[in-house]
Structures are given as C-alpha cells and as structure tokens.
Design an enzyme around this catalytic site. Structure first.
Site, PDB file in Angstrom:
ATOM      1  N   GLU A 153       0.887  -1.100  -0.082  1.00 17.08           N
ATOM      2  CA  GLU A 153       0.015   0.057   0.137  1.00 17.08           C
ATOM      3  C   GLU A 153       0.833   1.226  -0.023  1.00 17.08           C
ATOM      4  O   GLU A 153       0.528   2.216  -1.088  1.00 17.08           O
ATOM      5  CB  GLU A 153      -0.994  -0.044   1.253  1.00 17.08           C
ATOM      6  N   ASP A 154       1.989   1.249   0.672  1.00 13.57           N
ATOM      7  CA  ASP A 154       2.582   2.619   1.123  1.00 13.57           C
ATOM      8  C   ASP A 154       3.858   2.824   0.614  1.00 13.57           C
ATOM      9  O   ASP A 154       4.553   3.598   0.738  1.00 13.57           O
ATOM     10  CB  ASP A 154       2.566   2.905   2.712  1.00 13.57           C
TER      11      ASP A 154
END
Ligand code: MN
Length: 725
Positions: free
Chosen positions: A80-81
C-alpha cells in the site's frame, strides 16, 4: 507510548508463549524489510512507521494466528505505502504471505465511509476476501484496532469518520467472528470519540465508584471461590464491570442514569471440563438467588459465532444482581478471540472449515437481488439481531433471526423445500406457517410435489432476508404475467392515491425520464418488479413524484407562452374582450366558434396552444372533458366582465320549411331590429326542409333571446338552435 524495542520484546514474548520454536530469524527478516521500506515514513504521532506494523503483529500474535499471518502483519502496509510489490514479497517470504498482504491492501484501499453504493461494493470485496482466506480479515481488524488505539493523533473530523466506520463495520464483524474482547475495545474507543460527553460521564462515575465496585466484586469472587475449592473444583474466578459501550447502550435503551442501572457486574468462572461447568452452575444457584428467565445454555446450543458458556443472573445478600458466565478454558479462548481461536485449535486439520463461513455465504447470497441501501440494512439487521436456534427432525441446529417462522426455516434448509412447502409441524404438532419459532423447537416442513409455490403473503410473514430473497426470486421467475398485472394495479392505485395523472406515464417526452429515475427499461419490467416484491409501489411513486410535478408544470407553461401569471387572486384583472380569466392577467381571449358564447352564458376557459384562452359555453360538448384529470390543468375559470359596450358574435341555426324568399325574410327581420348581420347561409335538406345559419352580433344573452323570438315568428321558421360547428 511504547518504543520499537518494547513492541519487539512484547511480540517475542507472546510468540514464545503460544508458538515456541517460532523461526524468529524469519520474523526479524520481515521487520528489517518493512523497516527499510517504511524508513522515510512517520506515524501521525511522530514515531517511526515500523511501530504500527509491529503493534499489529503483536495483536495478531495475541489472537494466536500462525507465522504466515504474523509475517503478513509486519508487511501489511508495504504494498500500500511503499514501492514493494506482491512479487517482491512472494520471492522472499513466500506466496501465501504475499497473498495475505495483497488481501489486506485491498481492504485498506476500500473506503467504507463513502456512499452506500460504494459501501456495498467494498463490503462485498471484503467478504469475498474473507471467504477466501479469513486471516486477511483478522489482520485487517488488528490493523484497525491499533489505529483506533492511536486515534488521538488524528484530526477530529477523521476521528468521527473512522469511529463511525468502526461501529458500522469492524465491531459487528468482530462480533460475528466471535472476537468479543476486540469488539469491546473497538466499541469503547469509538464511543469515546462519537459521544464524548456520555463516555466521560460513565468513566467518571466508574472512577468514583471504583473502591466500592472492587470491594463488592471481591466479596462475591471469594464467596464463589471458597465454595468451589471446598468441593474440589479446579477453577479461576474473577469479576469485572461490563464494558463502557454496553453500559451506554443500557442507559439509552432503558432511559436510565448510571445510578439507576443494575447489572453492571459480570463474573466469570473458568474450569477444565464441561461437566464442571454444570457443577459450578449448581453451586452458584445454591449460593445466590436466581433471577428467573435469565439462564442461557450456550454450551448445548452455541451461538452462530461459536460462542459457548453458561449464563445465569443471580442476586446476593447485597441485593445487587450480577451475571455469572461459566465456561471451559477452550470456550474462553473462543469467546475472546472467536474464529481466530477456533482456527488455532483446528490448525493442521484443515483451517477455515466450510461450515464456519455459512453466515458469510448467506450474506453473499441474499445481497444479489437487493439495492444498496437494502443490503446495508439487511447486513445490519443480520449482524445485530438476536438469533433463535431450532432443530431439524434429525437434530441439526439451524440458526435463524429472532422472530423467524417455519417459512424462514424452510428456506434456510433449501429454497426447494420452501417453494414446495404446504404446511409445518412444530414439536410434532401441526402449526400455522406464521408461528414464531422459539429456541429449541423441532421444526418439520411438510412439502408436496403439487404445491403451488410460495404465496405473496409470505413476504410479509417471513423474518429472514434469505427467505424473502428466495421468495422474491421465485415470483420473479415463475409469475411474470401475474407480477405485471399485480404490480400495475398496485402502481396505479398508488398514483391515484398521490393524485398524479396516469397518462403521464405514456407521455412520450416524460416517460423515458421517469423510467430512468426508476432504473427500468420499460414500464412492464417495473410492474413486474413491484409484482414480485423487488420494489414497493409506494417507493416507485415516491421516486418519480417530483419529476411528474415538474413535468406537469413545464407542460403548462409551454402551453401558455405569452401569458403572464400573477400571484394575487382576483384583483385588478383586466377584462379582455369582456372576459376575465381568473389567475391569469391580460392574456389573449377568443370565443370558441363551436358554441359562440355571449355575455350571460355560463362559460369556461380552455388554454390553447399558442392562442391564449378560448372561451366556451359550459354546456358545449367540447367543454365536457374539462373534468378529466389530464385535461383539468388546461381548463381555467373565466367570467364575464361587467361592462357591456362590446358586441359579441354568435350563431343561430334556424330549421325551416323550404320556400322562396325565406332568407330575405330573415335578413329583413334582423335589419328591422338593428342587428348587425355578419353572415347568412341557407342549406336545403331532403323532405322540403332547410337550415338557415346566421352569424350576427349581440350585446348579451337577453338580446340574443329577444332576436330568437322574433325570428321564430317568421312564417316557415319552425325551430332554432345555438350554433355549433
Ligand atoms: Mn496499517
């Protein structure tokens, strides 16, 4: 706030406890990987980002999940990040870990607080993921829990959104998965931000009564422990105050203040075996007074989320009621960690058994045919409603929403059973199909090959969404024609009730707009949907009511292109051609040729396309349709103005016996009476008859009548009629 080292130590300690011999090197490798990937990121509180995945891994470890789940928790925000990909993770930690991280990423990206339509889509994804691998959902819940624990660093707006979402989705999910401990914490933190005043009131009260509460709980605990030790039952007993949110709910539902609430205390006795549970129950009932109707045996009939315990409420010498929950250690684990604990016990025997996900499947099944808001509603109902447990004749337990009937039962067994149902037996007696089922009932469905299928009434009798959906599906499939007829008549009745013209549905300009609003391609499909219960007539009419009103207004204003409407009634109206049109000022007026009204006649005004108002006599056949709904809007009230200077044109038809000079006689009579003749026509009919039509001017109806009398005095004029073309 704990440091990285403290979190790391906690994680190791928890792992050592339930999974001794864990490959700690692999854990370290994952931490190093995530730490490197997140190295430039900080949490909102300023701490290094790695603290968050580490804390999530710790929560997942407390649930007792496997090494793959722990690794995935540590890596859960990497895709995700950071620039890490599924393949990168798969290469180093294996494809299972990568799949789990990917699953969590999907759930993270899903925004549960947008519109309901989007919410449904996301929930569906979530459940899909869940039915594929429950561990994804467990990690996601742990992720949410840690974010809730650090909620104070978020903006007030974000706090509200996240807490709402937690109450709507994560807490009910935790409940359904049987993770009571997590659910309570999620609820309490949410309450703190959503209703801070009430939360603080409760906390302050609990704080100020702490000594009192502890003294009471200690006394009870010692009383229980002493007795059980005396009879040689190995046990652990403790008391606790119920969690803040459940106290808040009690205050809300009972409308009481904190001081007035009883039943704040719960005691637990945890023992080694199931027989011991029942032994302890006997001793509790011997030591204290039983509160009738509160005993529940969730050991013999577990809750659908697998919860098992004996519950009883009793009152001691102090006069304060309290609940005692009795369970084994295994039941305790299940109560605290729910499906996670179950999963742990089942490790090696094939995790995530089919039957554990029955409720997930049921939700997925019932969502296919309903719209978004209905689905959210049904999800909430299904998640919060208490259940009722009944048995098949062969002893299988079926859980249904409280208030369910044999219809619900039949469809829970199989839609084929429901559709073939002709009756039911409850506890071996014939029962009506709307009987409300009670816990422990044995239900048998009587079926017949010649059954005609469900009846429409069943939709209102049944309680479960599952049954309702299946019944609707049956009607949708089997009874198209009947549905259309049934739906059409309900729709038409509803339209009449709302005072809306049915003709608007066939207006070529308006109809497509309405259908679009209703989300149907044609009216028949919509009638069918109403017929099988997919949509109520009330809802359908409600959706298009505003559009119909708007369309009617537009149509009216199109018909009055150069009319100026004023607001005040009946004041300063200008007479045009001697006629006043109510509600409309200075519009074009013409007199209908068909009936040629003159002052004194009862008249009506009709709004014509482009020609202002046409004035008819009230008794004109063309005015007869003014009471029909579709026409009504175009008829306006008109009256004669008082001034009478202007002459009015009118027409008379004279029935005559044919003879030479008759037309001349008529003209002479008119001239003698100073009537201005505009036109005269003679027409011969068979049998020596003729009609003479005259168009002339008069001031009012009296003058017209006096002329008519004079004309009838002419020889061979035998009758007369006001003109109608
Ligand atoms: Mn996270």
């Amino acid at each position: 706030m704990e440091t990285f080292e403290e979190h790391y130590a906690d994680l190791q300690a928890t792992l050592a406890k339930y999974m001794p011999g864990t490959d700690l090197e692999l854990i370290d490798k994952a931490i190093a990987y995530a730490r490197e990937k997140h190295k430039d990121q900080k949490r909102k509180d300023g701490s290094p980002y790695i603290i968050h995945p580490l804390a999530v891994a710790e929560i997942v470890a407390e649930m007792g999940l496997d090494i793959e789940s722990i690794l995935a928790s540590i890596l859960h925000d990497c895709i995700e990040d950071t620039d890490a990909s599924h393949d990168d993770i798969a290469k180093i930690f294996g494809s299972t870990v990568a799949e789990l991280v990917e699953g969590v990423t999907k759930l993270t990206k899903a925004n549960f607080s947008t519109t309901e339509q989007a919410q449904m889509e996301n929930l569906r994804k979530m459940f899909m993921a869940m039915s594929k691998d429950i561990r994804v959902v467990l990690i996601k819940i742990a992720d949410r829990l840690h974010n809730m624990r650090t909620m104070q660093y978020q903006s007030p707006a974000k706090q509200i959104i996240k807490c709402r979402e937690t109450m709507d989705i994560y807490a009910p999910l935790a409940h359904r998965l049987g993770m009571q401990k997590l659910k309570w914490e999620l609820e309490d933190i949410s309450l703190r931000y959503l209703v801070p005043d009430d939360y603080n009131t409760i906390m302050t009260y609990l704080d100020s009564h702490k000594d009192q509460d502890e003294a009471f709980m200690n006394t009870i605990r010692l009383t229980i422990s002493e007795r059980l030790s005396n009879v040689g039952i190995h046990h652990t007993a403790y008391g606790r105050i119920k969690h803040v949110y459940s106290i808040y709910r009690k205050m809300q539902t009972q409308g009481k203040q904190m001081e007035e609430l009883y039943d704040l205390y719960a005691f637990r006795v945890i023992v080694d075996t199931i027989p011991d549970c029942y032994n302890v129950l006997g001793h509790i009932h011997d030591l204290f007074n039983l509160v009738p109707g509160r005993f529940k045996d969730y050991i013999s009939t577990p809750k659908p989320n697998m919860y098992q315990s004996l519950h009883t409420t009793v009152i001691g010498k102090q006069g304060i009621p309290f609940e005692v929950q009795i369970r084994t250690w295994e039941m305790h684990e299940t109560a605290e960690y729910g499906i996670a604990a179950h999963w742990k016990y089942k490790q090696g025997t094939g995790a995530g058994e089919e039957k554990d996900f029955e409720w997930v499947r049921r939700l997925l099944e019932s969502q296919q045919d309903s719209d978004a808001d209905e689905y959210i509603e049904s999800l909430k109902i299904d998640m919060f409603d208490d259940e009722v447990f009944v048995f098949t004749p062969k002893g299988r337990i079926v859980s249904l929403p409280a208030g369910s009937t044999p219809i619900d039962f039949a469809y829970a067994i199989h839609s084929g059973v429901g559709n073939a149902m002709v009756g039911a037996k409850v506890n071996n007696r014939i029962a009506s199909i709307d009987t409300m089922l009670q816990n422990g009932d044995i239900v048998e469905i009587l079926t017949s090959k010649t059954a005609k299928g469900p009846s429409r009434d069943w939709l209102t009798i049944c309680k479960s969404n599952q049954a309702r959906t299946k019944i609707k599906q049956w009607f949708k499939k089997e009874k198209r024609e009947e549905n259309v007829a049934h739906g059409r008549s309900s729709f038409e009745a509803e339209m009449r009730q709302a005072g809306l013209p049915l003709s608007i549905t066939i207006d070529p300009e308006v109809s497509p707009v309405l259908l679009k609003k209703l989300a149907f391609d044609n009216w028949e499909d919509m009638y069918a949907a109403i017929g099988y219960g997919g949509l109520t007539a009330l809802k359908a009419v409600g959706r298009i009511r505003d559009d119909i009103h708007r369309a009617m207004k537009i149509q009216q204003s199109e018909r009055l292109p150069h009319l100026h409407r004023t607001e005040e009634p009946n004041t300063n109206r200008h007479a045009v051609n001697g006629v006043i049109v109510e509600d409309i000022d200075s519009c074009m007026i013409k007199f209908a040729k068909c009936c040629a009204p003159v002052p004194g006649d009862a008249i009506e005004g009709f709004i014509t396309k482009g020609f202002g108002v046409s004035v008819h006599r009230s008794d004109c056949p063309n005015a007869a349709n003014r009471h029909e709904p579709i026409q009504a809007a175009r008829w306006v009230r008109v009256r004669w103005a008082n001034q009478e200077e202007q002459p009015f044109e009118t027409t008379l038809e004279l029935d005559c016996i044919t003879r030479d000079g008759l037309v001349l006689d008529v003209v002479t009579a008119m001239t003698a009476n100073r009537v201005r003749l505009k036109e005269i026509n003679g027409k011969d009919l068979p049998d020596n008859k003729s009609v003479v039509t005259i168009r002339f001017e008069v001031k009012n109806v009296e003058e017209l009548e006096s002329i008519r009398t004079k004309l009838l005095n002419i020889r061979d004029v035998v009758g007369s009629r006001r003109g109608q073309n």
